[in-house]
Design a protein around this motif. Structure first.
Motif, short mmCIF file in Angstrom:
data_model
loop_
_atom_site.label_atom_id
_atom_site.label_comp_id
_atom_site.label_asym_id
_atom_site.label_seq_id
_atom_site.Cartn_x
_atom_site.Cartn_y
_atom_site.Cartn_z
N ILE A 1 0.84 -1.20 0.00
CA ILE A 1 0.00 0.00 0.00
C ILE A 1 0.88 1.25 0.00
CG2 ILE A 1 -1.61 1.39 1.35
CD1 ILE A 1 -2.92 -1.12 2.30
N GLN A 2 0.56 2.19 -0.89
CA GLN A 2 1.20 3.51 -0.91
C GLN A 2 0.13 4.54 -1.21
OE1 GLN A 2 4.32 4.12 -3.81
NE2 GLN A 2 4.59 6.27 -3.27
N ASN A 3 0.03 5.55 -0.35
CA ASN A 3 -0.98 6.58 -0.57
C ASN A 3 -0.41 8.00 -0.52
OD1 ASN A 3 -0.68 6.84 2.25
ND2 ASN A 3 -2.38 5.40 2.60
N ILE A 4 0.92 8.12 -0.42
CA ILE A 4 1.59 9.42 -0.46
C ILE A 4 2.83 9.29 -1.34
CG2 ILE A 4 2.78 11.22 0.86
CD1 ILE A 4 1.15 10.41 3.28
N ALA A 5 3.02 10.24 -2.24
CA ALA A 5 4.20 10.19 -3.12
C ALA A 5 4.55 11.60 -3.59
CB ALA A 5 3.96 9.29 -4.32
N ARG A 6 5.81 11.80 -3.81
CA ARG A 6 6.29 13.02 -4.47
C ARG A 6 6.38 12.72 -5.96
NH1 ARG A 6 8.86 17.56 -2.47
NH2 ARG A 6 10.18 18.74 -3.91
N VAL A 7 5.89 13.64 -6.79
CA VAL A 7 5.83 13.35 -8.23
C VAL A 7 6.67 14.36 -9.01
CG1 VAL A 7 3.57 12.28 -8.04
CG2 VAL A 7 3.71 14.71 -8.52
N TYR A 8 7.28 13.86 -10.07
CA TYR A 8 8.13 14.67 -10.95
C TYR A 8 7.66 14.47 -12.39
CZ TYR A 8 11.30 14.65 -6.93
OH TYR A 8 11.84 14.78 -5.68
N GLY A 9 7.50 15.58 -13.11
CA GLY A 9 7.08 15.50 -14.50
C GLY A 9 8.24 15.70 -15.45
N LYS A 10 7.92 16.18 -16.62
CA LYS A 10 8.92 16.33 -17.67
C LYS A 10 9.90 17.45 -17.32
CE LYS A 10 9.36 16.85 -22.68
NZ LYS A 10 8.65 17.03 -23.96
N THR A 11 11.16 17.20 -17.65
CA THR A 11 12.22 18.19 -17.40
C THR A 11 12.57 18.92 -18.68
OG1 THR A 11 13.93 16.52 -17.78
CG2 THR A 11 13.15 16.80 -15.52
N GLU B 1 3.73 16.98 -19.14
CA GLU B 1 4.02 18.40 -18.96
C GLU B 1 2.99 19.08 -18.06
OE1 GLU B 1 3.95 19.95 -22.87
OE2 GLU B 1 5.56 18.67 -23.62
N ASP B 2 1.83 18.46 -17.87
CA ASP B 2 0.72 19.09 -17.16
C ASP B 2 0.60 18.50 -15.75
OD1 ASP B 2 -1.61 20.47 -16.54
OD2 ASP B 2 -2.89 18.92 -17.40
N PRO B 3 0.59 19.32 -14.69
CA PRO B 3 0.51 18.78 -13.33
C PRO B 3 -0.78 18.03 -13.05
CG PRO B 3 0.32 21.18 -13.32
CD PRO B 3 0.73 20.79 -14.69
N ILE B 4 -1.89 18.43 -13.68
CA ILE B 4 -3.16 17.72 -13.47
C ILE B 4 -3.08 16.32 -14.05
CG2 ILE B 4 -5.62 17.70 -14.03
CD1 ILE B 4 -5.56 20.75 -13.99
N GLU B 5 -2.51 16.24 -15.25
CA GLU B 5 -2.33 14.92 -15.87
C GLU B 5 -1.35 14.07 -15.05
OE1 GLU B 5 -0.75 12.93 -20.07
OE2 GLU B 5 -1.11 15.08 -19.94
N MET B 6 -0.32 14.73 -14.49
CA MET B 6 0.66 14.01 -13.68
C MET B 6 0.02 13.45 -12.42
SD MET B 6 3.75 13.00 -13.61
CE MET B 6 4.39 11.89 -12.35
N ARG B 7 -0.87 14.22 -11.81
CA ARG B 7 -1.56 13.74 -10.61
C ARG B 7 -2.39 12.50 -10.92
NH1 ARG B 7 -3.35 15.25 -5.65
NH2 ARG B 7 -5.39 14.46 -5.05
N PHE C 1 5.61 18.04 -6.69
CA PHE C 1 4.65 18.22 -5.62
C PHE C 1 4.28 16.87 -5.02
CE2 PHE C 1 2.32 17.84 -9.58
CZ PHE C 1 1.28 16.96 -9.28
N ILE C 2 3.63 16.90 -3.88
CA ILE C 2 3.26 15.68 -3.16
C ILE C 2 1.77 15.44 -3.34
CG2 ILE C 2 3.03 14.62 -0.88
CD1 ILE C 2 5.60 16.01 -0.08
N ILE C 3 1.41 14.21 -3.67
CA ILE C 3 0.00 13.84 -3.77
C ILE C 3 -0.35 12.92 -2.61
CG2 ILE C 3 -0.06 14.07 -6.28
CD1 ILE C 3 -0.04 10.99 -6.40
N ARG C 4 -1.61 12.99 -2.21
CA ARG C 4 -2.12 12.18 -1.11
C ARG C 4 -3.48 11.62 -1.51
NH1 ARG C 4 -0.22 13.64 4.10
NH2 ARG C 4 -2.32 13.30 4.93
#
Length: 753
Positions: free
Chosen positions: A207-217, A637-643, A612-615
């Motif tokens: 189980i994982q419910n918290i993560a830091r996410v990185y998108g395109k550089t 490239e889009d944070p909403i899509e990344m979430r 950013f961090i998602i929960r």
């Protein structure tokens, strides 16, 4: 009498088609798992039939109208060949041999249909007879340089990105959303009745419910380049696009040989683009900066360096850089051809035979640029028309001298010229006639105003064009120190520097006073600090003395005046000409690599969005906080899509593994939603068959089934556990109230002998 489905075998060339009579019925297994496998396994006994001999690699097994390609046909004994172990995979997996070596260049949002069309339909190697369709899915995801993939890899991308399921009818592939693939039936699993075995396990390990996410550089970053001038150098002209990141929309084409002013550049998808209009960008491959009149772009990328040098002020730092042969501004000069035979105009001053025009003696020309080639000055009198300076003079009526952008350090002290008075004028009001007309009075006032205006000494921010008044003036008879001079500057005048970024015309100062000192050349002992390494530059009002040592933490090459600049403090830059690195403790600047300093943080300044961090709050409320590894996707490239992507990658719920054996009369297929009623476990819910294994030639018609793991299944299973626990507590309470031990086979009361 039970009638079994038949199995046939075909050779790969389609010559033979035989019914298999050699299959050991007890060994047969048909197994299928959603999106992962579909195969037939069995052992064949040598009955000397043609069918047995056809059981060879790459031939086909035909069952229920579907083709399976034989991948293994192992003989148990090569000498006698008494039996063979056969494994055949559904032919839709042959799409791994469809391969497209091309790419969809750039970063784009693509749907499942876009991916399938590119790999299967736009393939120079062909699609091997496969057809496809996508039903009920128009969602898009971000991909960069998509391609160089097989058909199977493409389908797996569609499964992962868009949550689709494969339905295959031989080489006809349909992709459908998981929700539409599942379908309720009137079938059921009932414990003991038709479901002799049932196991359900819940695993909370992953189980994982918290993560830091990185998108395109490496997001495109627009950077200024000063005022550059480039020439289109491509036979068919240069296409102009409105978005360098998606360079597909051409808004116009610039003709070959035309010149364009550019103020910024951007690097997108590894390519450099220059801006030629508000929303117009041209790829660098179409532009050169070495033609007549071109101006090289300034480099506005600061290189982080580390070093330490000693100040040794050079007079070259304030002079024009004429060594490169580039076009240099000279203000708004006007010159006259002064040669009996006229003057030849060259298209290229480096080629004396490139004559394109001939200017008549005595004609006057506006001149804005010059070039220095092999110590010879050439003036540009028209686009791509250059004239040797020996043919032009600037001392005729109406001429304006060209500016020389060389600043000479001097030292001196002068006095602002006093207001001039008219000796014939009188201050006695009695000499004025009372009969002066109103017009005469107005004229007198106007003359007085003009006289005062002419005696005002304005201070300018630069000795060169363009220049602006600072808003400050110098009072008549006031004395000022002079620290620099320009011989041929703006307005055709010479200029003195009287303060930081403050210049006045030389003809406004007088040096005849007792304490005045005529300006004299000096060897500078201090280096000027500027607020920027790029044009326009301004002095910060502070200087560095010769012999002092300074640390350097930034470098710009090809900056203002085409020179290299070093950063010695925040927003403080010194020309590299003023540094030497010969001292014992001097260190020449070297670039700082992030890898050199493990403690240096990555600010992600070039990412498309900050990490950013998602929960998943629902999962957290049920299972507590379970942080896990960071999630990265360099295509998004889009944070909403990344979430959305990150949530799909985390296992926010436990895995529920449910397996059972079914021995009923119904035929089961993956995708069937079946009502499951396991009373001993208090487990009742709808489940979906995601894999099955059975033997079509067996009399028992028994299926080994795996069921899906969904939040609803998990919820129902947890409810069954709670129900079982409640029942256990109830039974325990009843047993205690009766004074008996809770064992169904032990009825003796506590304490009874």
């Amino acid at each position: 009498m039970i009638k079994f489905d038949s199995y046939r075998v075909q050779d790969k060339d389609g010559v033979y088609d035989e019914t298999l009579t050699c299959i050991d019925r007890d060994s047969l297994s048909n197994s299928i798992e959603m999106n992962k496998s579909d195969q037939i396994d069995f052992t064949a006994v040598n009955d000397e039939s043609i069918g047995y001999q056809l059981l060879q690699n790459e031939n086909y097994i035909i069952f229920d109208g579907q083709k399976y390609r034989i991948k293994q046909a192992e003989k148990d004994d090569e000498a006698y060949d008494l039996k063979r172990t056969v494994s055949a995979t559904h032919i839709w997996f042959d799409c791994q041999y469809v391969y497209n070596y091309d790419k969809i260049n750039g970063t784009k949002k693509l749907s499942a249909s876009d991916l399938m069309s590119f790999i299967f339909d736009q393939n120079e190697l062909g699609n091997h007879g496969f057809t496809w369709k996508v039903q009920g899915s128009t969602e898009t995801a971000t991909f960069t340089d998509y391609g160089e993939k097989s058909g199977l890899e493409c389908i797996n991308d569609c499964i992962e990105k868009f949550n689709l399921v494969v339905i295959a009818n031989n080489k006809n592939i349909t992709l459908i959303p998981l929700g539409k693939w599942q379908h309720k039936t009137d079938k059921s699993f009932r414990y003991i009745h038709d479901t002799p075995t049932f196991t359900a396990n819940i695993d909370t390990t992953e189980i994982q419910n918290i993560a830091r996410v990185y998108g395109k550089t490496n997001a495109p970053v627009t950077s200024p380049i000063g005022t550059a001038v480039g020439t289109i150098s491509f036979m068919n002209g240069a296409p102009v696009v409105d978005d360098p990141n998606k360079p597909t929309n051409t808004v116009q084409t610039l003709p070959n040989g035309t010149k364009w002013v550019m103020d910024s550049k951007v690097v997108a998808n590894g390519e450099t683009w220059y801006r030629v209009s508000t929303n117009g960008w041209v790829n660098e491959k179409y532009i050169v900066f070495d033609k007549n009149g071109d101006i090289q772009p300034e480099n506005h990328i600061i290189t982080e360096v580390t070093g330490q040098g000693t100040i040794k002020t050079s007079t070259d730092s304030d002079k024009e850089n004429t060594s490169s042969g580039n076009s240099l501004p000279i203000g708004n000069a006007v010159g006259t051809v002064s040669f009996v035979g006229g003057a030849p105009a060259l298209s290229d001053p480096q080629k004396q035979d490139s004559i394109v025009n001939h200017l008549d003696n005595g004609t006057t020309w506006a001149i804005n640029n010059k070039r220095v080639i092999n110590d010879t000055i050439y003036y540009e009198v028209a686009t791509n028309q250059w004239v040797d300076a020996k043919y032009i003079s600037f001392d005729k009526d109406g001429n304006v001298k060209p500016e020389d952008h060389t600043i000479n350090p001097v030292t001196g002290q002068g006095t602002v010229k006093a207001e001039e008075t008219d000796s014939n004028s009188t201050k006695d009001s009695d000499d004025k006639t009372d009969e002066s007309s109103d017009d005469d009075s107005d004229t007198t006032k106007s003359d007085s105003s003009d006289s005062k205006e002419s005696n005002i000494v304005y201070v300018y921010d630069s000795p060169f064009t363009p220049q602006n008044k600072t808003g400050r003036t110098l009072s008549p008879s006031s004395q000022w120190r002079v620290s620099a001079s320009v011989s041929d500057g703006a307005q055709g005048k010479s200029w003195y520097k009287v303060g930081t970024n403050e210049w006045v015309p030389q003809d406004q100062l007088d040096f005849s006073g007792k304490t005045d000192v005529s300006p004299g050349d000096v060897t500078p002992t201090e280096s000027i600090i500027y607020d920027s390494p790029w044009t326009p530059q301004h002095e910060v009002g502070r200087k560095l003395s010769d012999g002092t040592q300074w640390k350097i933490n930034g470098e710009i090459t090809d900056g203002a005046n085409g020179k290299t600049w070093y950063r010695v403090a925040t927003n403080e830059w010194v020309c590299a000409d003023n540094f030497v690195f010969t001292g014992d403790t001097d260190v020449e600047p070297t670039e700082v690599n992030k890898g050199d300093d493990d403690a240096a943080p990555d600010d992600h300044s070039t990412d498309y969005f900050q990490p950013f961090i998602i929960r998943d709050e629902k999962s957290i409320s049920e299972w507590g906080e379970r942080p896990g590894p960071a999630i990265t996707n360099n295509d998004i490239e889009d944070p909403i899509e990344m979430r959305k992507y990150a949530l799909s990658q985390m296992k926010t719920e436990p895995t529920v593994d449910i397996t059972l054996t079914y021995s009923g009369d119904n035929e089961l297929n993956i995708g069937d939603m079946i009502y499951c009623d396991i009373q001993p476990e208090n487990f009742t819910t709808w489940v979906t068959v995601v894999s099955s294994k059975y033997n079509p030639l067996s009399y028992s018609n028994s299926y080994e089934i795996n069921l899906n793991s969904t939040p609803q299944t998990l919820s129902d299973y947890e409810l069954s556990i709670q129900t079982s626990l409640a029942n256990a507590r109830y039974n325990a309470a009843i047993s205690l109230s009766n004074g008996s031990i809770t064992n169904p086979w032990l009825t003796t009361k506590v304490g009874e002998v």
